[in-house]
Write a protein that holds these residues in place. Sequence first.
Motif, PDB file in Angstrom:
ATOM      1  N   GLN A   1       4.937   6.342  -0.903  1.00 37.98           N
ATOM      2  CA  GLN A   1       5.497   6.747   0.389  1.00 37.98           C
ATOM      3  C   GLN A   1       6.852   6.066   0.632  1.00 37.98           C
ATOM      4  OE1 GLN A   1       2.626   5.918   3.469  1.00 37.98           O
ATOM      5  NE2 GLN A   1       0.971   6.969   2.399  1.00 37.98           N
ATOM      6  N   ALA A   2       7.675   6.731   1.429  1.00 39.74           N
ATOM      7  CA  ALA A   2       8.988   6.171   1.781  1.00 39.74           C
ATOM      8  C   ALA A   2       8.803   5.006   2.753  1.00 39.74           C
ATOM      9  CB  ALA A   2       9.858   7.239   2.414  1.00 39.74           C
TER      10      ALA A   2
ATOM     11  N   GLY B   1       0.823  -1.217   0.000  1.00 46.06           N
ATOM     12  CA  GLY B   1       0.000   0.000   0.000  1.00 46.06           C
ATOM     13  C   GLY B   1       0.853   1.261   0.000  1.00 46.06           C
ATOM     14  N   LYS B   2       1.892   1.269   0.823  1.00 45.74           N
ATOM     15  CA  LYS B   2       2.785   2.438   0.876  1.00 45.74           C
ATOM     16  C   LYS B   2       3.547   2.619  -0.434  1.00 45.74           C
ATOM     17  CE  LYS B   2       3.502   2.502   5.901  1.00 45.74           C
ATOM     18  NZ  LYS B   2       4.450   2.216   6.999  1.00 45.74           N
ATOM     19  N   LYS B   3       3.965   1.514  -1.046  1.00 46.26           N
ATOM     20  CA  LYS B   3       4.659   1.598  -2.334  1.00 46.26           C
ATOM     21  C   LYS B   3       3.726   2.156  -3.413  1.00 46.26           C
ATOM     22  CE  LYS B   3       8.370  -0.022  -3.316  1.00 46.26           C
ATOM     23  NZ  LYS B   3       9.703   0.630  -3.426  1.00 46.26           N
ATOM     24  N   ALA B   4       2.458   1.711  -3.356  1.00 43.45           N
ATOM     25  CA  ALA B   4       1.467   2.191  -4.330  1.00 43.45           C
ATOM     26  C   ALA B   4       1.181   3.676  -4.149  1.00 43.45           C
ATOM     27  CB  ALA B   4       0.175   1.385  -4.196  1.00 43.45           C
TER      28      ALA B   4
END
Length: 603
Positions: free
Chosen positions: A423-424, A417-420
Amino acid sequence: MLKTYKSSLKPSITPVSLDQYVSKVELKEYLKINDTIYEVDSKAADGLTFSRLINYKYSDALKKMDPDHLVALVTEVIPSYSCLVFCPSKKNCENVAEMLCKFLSKDCLKHREKEKHEVIKNLRNISNGNMCPVLKRTIPFGVAYHHSGLTSDERKLLEEAYSTGVLCLFTCTSTLAAGVNLPARRVILRAPYVAQEFLKRNQYKQMIGRAGRAGIDTVGESILILQEKDKEQVLELINRPLENCYSHLVQEFTKGIQSLFLSLIGLKIATNLDDIYQFVNGTFFGVQQKVLLKEKSLWEITVDSLRYLTEKGLLQKDSQNSEEGSHCHFHITKLGRASFKGTIDLAYCDILYKDLKKGLEGLVLESFLHLVYLVTPYDVGSQCNPDWMVYFRQFNQLSPAEQTIAAFLGISESFIGKKAAGQAIRKNVDKGIINRLYLSFVLYSLLKENNIWSVSEKFNMPRGYVQNVLTGAASFASCVLHFCEELEEFWVYRALLVELTKKLTYCVKAELIPLMEVTGVLEGRAKQLYNAGYKSLKHLANANPEVLVRTIDHLSRRQAKQIVSSAKMLLHEKAEALQEEAEELLRLPPDFPGMGDSATEQA
């Protein structure tokens, strides 16, 4: 007593030159700079002589769209003769094909019109009604692109159409120059580059070597389009000798010399250090060792490679033989034999062993996803760049049990989710595992949908690439199966891998797989047979070829007979295998109690 006679007759056979039996095709090389074409001439001062100016009326719109004068160059040849246009990239192939069709004469549409419509129809049939919009627009003009983004069935169909003259022009990448026999009257190189790299002499020769068709044409032409800034470099390119051919046995260390040594010892061709050294000394690499080896000698490389294989647990020094040095003997270990029998890349054999071992701790059998991950090729995974939004969307469509597989591998929903979201992320996750899981999602979707087109659209990947991933996984699944057959601890995987290998190989609905085992039956034909009531191997083996011809569209009598005879042979082989299995079950085991006593009494 033997008598000798001297013939008074003169020989009636006169010596002839072999050249008169060899069909020669003259190849003329040209360079195009701006609107001027020069002929390559080794006798000229600068290697070039003026040939002609481009004589074609260009509108302002055409000048903007076609600054390289491709329309002028191809219309001199097509549709009467064939033409290849080599482009630097796959996308450029498609763009050039579409651009040419916008400006080609409408007369091209009439050339072999019915046959071109048949090509479009066949492309739809092999792709379950799908068709590339670019090909749909270009094929009526006799034009198509050719690159790795096509599926193998599409490539085969287009190549046949080109070979028979239905298609007269291919825009293609440099890969067509090597291996595929598709000659042309004229070959045009759009630029002296392959992607961003400047052409090598052997690449250039491979491409222009497609010009000229022995037995069809008496002449072939190549035209290399270049900018003024590249002129000096191109002149050097066309005049320099071909690059030398060197052995890559040591360059690709794990794939070369170490795999060779494991095979030599596994096959017992050479098992001691001296014999192994003598063998490699006689290879192409051995012949070139003085040129290729700068830091280490061939003996040192041989010793180092055998030490590496021993440390990796693939080889073992023979404990019964205390000799050291050149007479030191080796034998292959269980892991080495598994890697050898499974033809596993030695760079990944220990990783595969660890993955399979770890998989036993928490193998999820609710679906095939976990197994699919285990047979996703390591080398293909390293080349993949996931689309993170697609990754996140596909992850959320998994069942809770399937999501535990990702967690088991160390990949969480929050990470994706963070990669999508861009986000770092501080957490360090193995990129190889991330990429392989993503490709396993692609393969898992293929197993469920059985449609390359819908899966390539879903994952935003070229359909040819998706098919290559599938083919690679089917091949690797077979390798992993052979690997597991050599190691008792992995017995639990064997039956599962047999089934998965079949699914990946055919990638169709389960009911079509038995039909596709028959020679000459692909997915489209299997569907026709299934819908006509031939739903098993037994049905096909007992079919009447004449009835098949009447029932199945576009099936020749020869094909029908081949299908029936192949089905009969397969059925016979399966019956024999079952009979042997039954006899083995009924046979009294050799270690049965009292067997030795009865044999003694009979004696």
